[in-house]
Write a protein that holds these residues in place. Structure first.
Motif, PDB file in Angstrom:
ATOM      1  N   LEU A 166       0.830  -1.201   0.000  1.00  6.27           N
ATOM      2  CA  LEU A 166       0.000   0.000   0.000  1.00  6.27           C
ATOM      3  C   LEU A 166       0.870   1.259   0.000  1.00  6.27           C
ATOM      4  CD1 LEU A 166      -2.824   1.204   0.024  1.00  6.27           C
ATOM      5  CD2 LEU A 166      -2.780   1.132   2.526  1.00  6.27           C
ATOM      6  N   ALA A 167       1.918   1.262   0.809  1.00  5.37           N
ATOM      7  CA  ALA A 167       2.806   2.428   0.879  1.00  5.37           C
ATOM      8  C   ALA A 167       3.467   2.686  -0.476  1.00  5.37           C
ATOM      9  CB  ALA A 167       3.867   2.203   1.954  1.00  5.37           C
ATOM     10  N   PHE A 168       3.924   1.621  -1.125  1.00  3.27           N
ATOM     11  CA  PHE A 168       4.561   1.756  -2.434  1.00  3.27           C
ATOM     12  C   PHE A 168       3.557   2.270  -3.461  1.00  3.27           C
ATOM     13  CE2 PHE A 168       5.902   0.389  -6.591  1.00  3.27           C
ATOM     14  CZ  PHE A 168       7.263   0.640  -6.595  1.00  3.27           C
ATOM     15  N   SER A 169       2.341   1.735  -3.391  1.00  5.49           N
ATOM     16  CA  SER A 169       1.313   2.117  -4.352  1.00  5.49           C
ATOM     17  C   SER A 169       0.983   3.603  -4.255  1.00  5.49           C
ATOM     18  CB  SER A 169       0.045   1.288  -4.131  1.00  5.49           C
ATOM     19  OG  SER A 169      -0.906   1.549  -5.135  1.00  5.49           O
ATOM     20  N   VAL A 170       0.919   4.128  -3.024  1.00  3.24           N
ATOM     21  CA  VAL A 170       0.663   5.563  -2.849  1.00  3.24           C
ATOM     22  C   VAL A 170       1.789   6.364  -3.492  1.00  3.24           C
ATOM     23  CG1 VAL A 170       0.440   7.444  -1.200  1.00  3.24           C
ATOM     24  CG2 VAL A 170      -0.679   5.272  -0.729  1.00  3.24           C
ATOM     25  N   ALA A 171       3.020   6.004  -3.149  1.00  6.34           N
ATOM     26  CA  ALA A 171       4.171   6.768  -3.639  1.00  6.34           C
ATOM     27  C   ALA A 171       4.274   6.737  -5.159  1.00  6.34           C
ATOM     28  CB  ALA A 171       5.450   6.217  -3.009  1.00  6.34           C
ATOM     29  N   ILE A 172       3.979   5.608  -5.765  1.00  6.87           N
ATOM     30  CA  ILE A 172       4.159   5.449  -7.212  1.00  6.87           C
ATOM     31  C   ILE A 172       3.052   6.139  -8.007  1.00  6.87           C
ATOM     32  CG2 ILE A 172       2.885   3.316  -7.736  1.00  6.87           C
ATOM     33  CD1 ILE A 172       6.530   3.991  -8.665  1.00  6.87           C
ATOM     34  N   HIS A 173       1.954   6.489  -7.338  1.00  4.69           N
ATOM     35  CA  HIS A 173       0.849   7.158  -8.027  1.00  4.69           C
ATOM     36  C   HIS A 173       0.819   8.670  -7.795  1.00  4.69           C
ATOM     37  CE1 HIS A 173      -0.649   3.001  -8.397  1.00  4.69           C
ATOM     38  NE2 HIS A 173      -1.247   3.462  -9.480  1.00  4.69           N
ATOM     39  N   VAL A 174       1.852   9.194  -7.141  1.00  2.00           N
ATOM     40  CA  VAL A 174       1.940  10.644  -6.957  1.00  2.00           C
ATOM     41  C   VAL A 174       2.175  11.315  -8.310  1.00  2.00           C
ATOM     42  CG1 VAL A 174       3.335  12.485  -5.930  1.00  2.00           C
ATOM     43  CG2 VAL A 174       2.817  10.452  -4.606  1.00  2.00           C
ATOM     44  N   GLU A 175       1.534  12.461  -8.508  1.00  2.00           N
ATOM     45  CA  GLU A 175       1.801  13.261  -9.718  1.00  2.00           C
ATOM     46  C   GLU A 175       3.165  13.923  -9.518  1.00  2.00           C
ATOM     47  OE1 GLU A 175       1.129  14.400 -13.439  1.00  2.00           O
ATOM     48  OE2 GLU A 175      -0.369  13.309 -12.285  1.00  2.00           O
ATOM     49  N   LEU A 176       4.174  13.458 -10.261  1.00  2.00           N
ATOM     50  CA  LEU A 176       5.534  13.906  -9.965  1.00  2.00           C
ATOM     51  C   LEU A 176       6.324  14.212 -11.227  1.00  2.00           C
ATOM     52  CD1 LEU A 176       7.245  11.121 -10.707  1.00  2.00           C
ATOM     53  CD2 LEU A 176       6.402  10.416  -8.493  1.00  2.00           C
ATOM     54  N   ASP A 177       7.429  14.919 -11.012  1.00  3.29           N
ATOM     55  CA  ASP A 177       8.366  15.240 -12.092  1.00  3.29           C
ATOM     56  C   ASP A 177       9.675  14.483 -11.936  1.00  3.29           C
ATOM     57  OD1 ASP A 177       6.810  17.510 -13.372  1.00  3.29           O
ATOM     58  OD2 ASP A 177       6.994  18.261 -11.330  1.00  3.29           O
ATOM     59  N   VAL A 178      10.058  14.236 -10.670  1.00  3.30           N
ATOM     60  CA  VAL A 178      11.309  13.536 -10.374  1.00  3.30           C
ATOM     61  C   VAL A 178      11.014  12.423  -9.372  1.00  3.30           C
ATOM     62  CG1 VAL A 178      13.638  13.733  -9.414  1.00  3.30           C
ATOM     63  CG2 VAL A 178      12.681  15.635 -10.740  1.00  3.30           C
ATOM     64  N   LEU A 179      11.453  11.191  -9.694  1.00  2.00           N
ATOM     65  CA  LEU A 179      11.256  10.052  -8.802  1.00  2.00           C
ATOM     66  C   LEU A 179      12.617   9.537  -8.341  1.00  2.00           C
ATOM     67  CD1 LEU A 179       9.315   7.947  -7.520  1.00  2.00           C
ATOM     68  CD2 LEU A 179       9.639   6.564  -9.578  1.00  2.00           C
ATOM     69  N   LEU A 180      12.764   9.376  -7.014  1.00  3.35           N
ATOM     70  CA  LEU A 180      13.988   8.842  -6.417  1.00  3.35           C
ATOM     71  C   LEU A 180      13.692   7.440  -5.904  1.00  3.35           C
ATOM     72  CD1 LEU A 180      14.878  12.008  -4.292  1.00  3.35           C
ATOM     73  CD2 LEU A 180      15.527  11.525  -6.667  1.00  3.35           C
ATOM     74  N   VAL A 181      14.443   6.464  -6.375  1.00  6.21           N
ATOM     75  CA  VAL A 181      14.159   5.055  -6.057  1.00  6.21           C
ATOM     76  C   VAL A 181      15.360   4.446  -5.346  1.00  6.21           C
ATOM     77  CG1 VAL A 181      13.537   2.798  -7.005  1.00  6.21           C
ATOM     78  CG2 VAL A 181      12.729   4.878  -8.131  1.00  6.21           C
ATOM     79  N   ASP A 182      15.143   3.944  -4.110  1.00  7.65           N
ATOM     80  CA  ASP A 182      16.243   3.354  -3.342  1.00  7.65           C
ATOM     81  C   ASP A 182      15.885   1.943  -2.896  1.00  7.65           C
ATOM     82  OD1 ASP A 182      18.450   2.825  -1.834  1.00  7.65           O
ATOM     83  OD2 ASP A 182      18.193   4.438  -0.401  1.00  7.65           O
ATOM     84  N   GLU A 183      16.264   0.966  -3.700  1.00  6.94           N
ATOM     85  CA  GLU A 183      16.121  -0.451  -3.352  1.00  6.94           C
ATOM     86  C   GLU A 183      14.717  -0.833  -2.875  1.00  6.94           C
ATOM     87  OE1 GLU A 183      18.129  -2.658  -4.045  1.00  6.94           O
ATOM     88  OE2 GLU A 183      20.177  -1.952  -3.935  1.00  6.94           O
TER      89      GLU A 183
END
Length: 251
Positions: A166-183
């Motif tokens: 659920l936490a990942f799903s929220v973060a991945i559906h944010v309207e964004l310009d830059v995504l930072l992904v750490d493992e």
């Protein structure tokens, strides 16, 4: 050590790291009692600093996906935290353009006593989404997370897998310009990880700028064309991701 390659971006930069250094305090005392005794005796408690990043500079162009690579303790995650604004540099400047969302500490804004539904709205707000934006994406967030009817249950009753999905799903559906992904693609089972990977690829195809930290050579090759290698806080390579992976694996 390989010669450093300076990579230039074609598109206007979304991220600029300009001469950035970051140090952390490392105290050489074993206990509060020892520190207190030293203070009573008028002795100075010796403190050393650890340099996590040492005068690094690079740019990431709009819509570009770049992997930050290195061994444990090289400064990869520190770099992401500086870009996200969680940390501030001791020297140099960090510039970002547009809305930045970090998959660095997924679920950090979740409250255990609130329901999944309430936490979706809370965490989305922390990540910069308006209520209207969250309303529009709510069904998609829940469907992606595979939480189903548990969405109205308190999060403290979730399994660790349900929480992370659920936490990942929220973060991945944010309207964004830059995504930072750490493992973070280690969350859930294999089918869910594959779905996460596909979603991140979809974001790159939409032109989202991405900075990725991962120990998985396959993942960084799949998501990124460019790789930056950091060794003991220094940037030693910036160029094609295949060459970055090869350099890292040779060490």
């Amino acid at each position: 050590m390989a010669a450093e390659i300076t990579q230039t971006t074609i598109n206007p930069p979304s991220i600029i790291i300009d001469g950035v250094s970051k140090r952390f305090l490392k105290r050489n005392t074993h206990s509060f009692k020892e520190a207190f005794t030293s203070w009573i005796k008028g002795k100075k408690v010796r403190a050393d600093t650890f340099t996590a990043l040492d005068d690094i500079s690079f740019q990431v162009g709009e819509g570009e996906s770049v992997a930050i690579m290195g061994l444990n303790g090289s400064g990869k995650s520190t770099t992401l935290k500086l870009v996200s604004g969680v940390l501030e540099p001791d020297q140099g400047r960090v510039y970002t353009r547009g809305r930045v969302a970090g998959l660095i500490e997924v679920g950090a804004g979740f409250h255990p006593d609130l329901s999944g539904r309430e936490n979706v709205y809370l965490n989305a707000a922390i990540l910069g989404m308006t209520k209207k934006e969250t309303d529009e994406r709510f069904d998609e967030i829940v469907a992606f997370s595979e939480i189903g009817e548990h969405i109205d249950q308190e999060v403290k009753h979730y399994s660790s897998g349900m929480f992370m999905r659920l936490a990942f799903s929220v973060a991945i559906h944010v309207e964004l310009d830059v995504l930072l992904v750490d493992e973070v693609l280690s969350v859930g089972d294999a089918p869910f990880r594959a779905k996460c990977s596909a979603k991140i690829k979809e974001l790159t195809e939409r032109g989202v700028t991405m900075l990725v930290v991962s120990h998985s050579a396959n993942m960084v090759k799949d998501l990124c064309k460019r790789g930056i290698v950091i060794k003991q806080g220094k940037l030693i390579f910036d160029g094609p991701v295949d060459e970055a992976v090869e350099l890292l694996q040779a060490k």
